[in-house]
Design an enzyme around this catalytic site. Structure first.
Site, PDB file in Angstrom:
ATOM      1  N   CYS A   1       0.783  -1.199   0.074  1.00 21.00           N
ATOM      2  CA  CYS A   1       0.019   0.161   0.025  1.00 21.00           C
ATOM      3  C   CYS A   1       0.919   1.140   0.129  1.00 21.00           C
ATOM      4  CB  CYS A   1      -1.117  -0.192   1.168  1.00 21.00           C
ATOM      5  SG  CYS A   1      -2.205   1.040   0.841  1.00 21.00           S
TER       6      CYS A   1
ATOM      7  N   HIS B   1      -3.915  -4.670  -0.330  1.00 24.79           N
ATOM      8  CA  HIS B   1      -3.335  -5.301   1.070  1.00 24.79           C
ATOM      9  C   HIS B   1      -3.541  -6.762   0.807  1.00 24.79           C
ATOM     10  CE1 HIS B   1      -3.015  -1.836   3.610  1.00 24.79           C
ATOM     11  NE2 HIS B   1      -3.806  -1.157   2.872  1.00 24.79           N
TER      12      HIS B   1
ATOM     13  N   GLU C   1      -2.489  -8.901   3.051  1.00 27.68           N
ATOM     14  CA  GLU C   1      -2.707  -9.487   4.529  1.00 27.68           C
ATOM     15  C   GLU C   1      -4.207  -9.231   4.932  1.00 27.68           C
ATOM     16  OE1 GLU C   1      -2.039  -4.992   5.297  1.00 27.68           O
ATOM     17  OE2 GLU C   1      -1.291  -6.612   3.611  1.00 27.68           O
TER      18      GLU C   1
END
Length: 202
Positions: free
Chosen positions: A81, A178, A180
C-alpha cells in the site's frame, strides 16, 4: 526471517498475524541497524497514512538510505500500500514529495469515479503471476501510479483507468492492495511472493 520495517506508519499487527498464518517467521525492526542481523533475509515496508509524513519519517529514522542500499544489493524487499507508493520517484499527495525512486513514476490522485478506491477489485498479472489472473484483492487508497515502466499487475474496471496494482523490479516488489487483508487468496499471494524473492522456505 522477514523483517517488518517500523517507521511509525504501518499496521504491523495485521502483517505479523498474516505472516504467522503462512508459516513465515518475522520480526518488527525499529531501527535500520537491526536489518543487518544475519537471520534477516527479506524486508517488508508496510504503510498507512499520507505520503509526505511517511517519507519524512523514513528519512528522519535513517530507513531511506538503508532501504536503498538493501534494494540496490538485490536483497528481497516488498512494499504494501503506502509502502509501495514510497518506492516511486515522487508523490503529489500533500504537495510534491520525493520518494525512494526504486520504481519509476509519480503517485497521483486516483482518477476513478470515486475519490477513494476502497473494496475488492480484480488484478490482471503481466508476467510471473504470484496469483491466478483475475483474483480480487482488498484495496483502500486515494493515490496510485499510472506509469507502467515497472508494472507487474494492473487493475482497471469501468469507472477508473488502469493503474499499477503491483510493481516489480528484480527482487523488489510492491502491492497497492493489502494481501494481508485479502483473505486466503491474499495469504497465498503473500506466501508465493516471499518464496520467489527469498528462494523458498523450508
Amino acid at each position: 526471517m522477514i523483517g517488518i520495517v517500523d517507521y511509525g506508519a504501518g499496521n504491523l499487527a495485521n502483517l505479523e498475524r498474516a505472516l504467522a498464518r503462512i508459516g513465515v517467521p518475522s520480526r518488527v525492526l525499529t531501527s535500520p541497524e537491526e536489518s543487518g542481523s544475519q537471520d534477516i533475509t527479506g524486508l517488508i515496508l508496510p504503510g498507512i497514512g499520507s505520503f509526505g509524513s511517511a517519507a519524512r519519517s523514513l528519512e528522519g529514522s535513517g530507513w531511506s538510505s538503508r532501504l536503498l542500499e538493501w534494494a540496490g544489493s538485490g536483497l528481497p524487499l516488498i512494499g504494501i500500500c503506502l509502502g509501495m507508493q514510497l518506492m516511486f520517484e515522487r508523490s503529489l499527495e500533500d504537495g510534491d514529495n520525493r520518494g525512494l525512486g526504486i520504481f519509476r513514476g509519480v503517485v497521483e490522485p486516483f482518477k476513478g469515479s470515486r475519490v477513494i478506491h476502497m473494496g475488492w477489485d480484480r488484478v490482471r498479472w503481466l508476467h510471473s503471476p504470484p496469483a491466478q489472473d483475475g483474483e480480487a484483492f482488498y484495496f483502500v487508497h486515494r493515490y496510485c501510479c499510472y506509469r507502467m515502466d515497472d508494472a507487474w499487475g494492473v487493475c482497471g474496471s469501468p469507472g477508473h483507468p488502469e493503474f499499477l496494482a503491483a510493481a516489480r523490479r528484480g527482487s523488489t516488489m510492491g502491492f497497492q492492495f493489502h494481501p494481508e487483508r485479502s483473505g486466503p487468496k491474499g495469504l497465498d499471494l503473500l506466501r508465493n511472493a516471499i518464496r520467489e524473492v527469498t528462494g523458498g522456505w523450508s
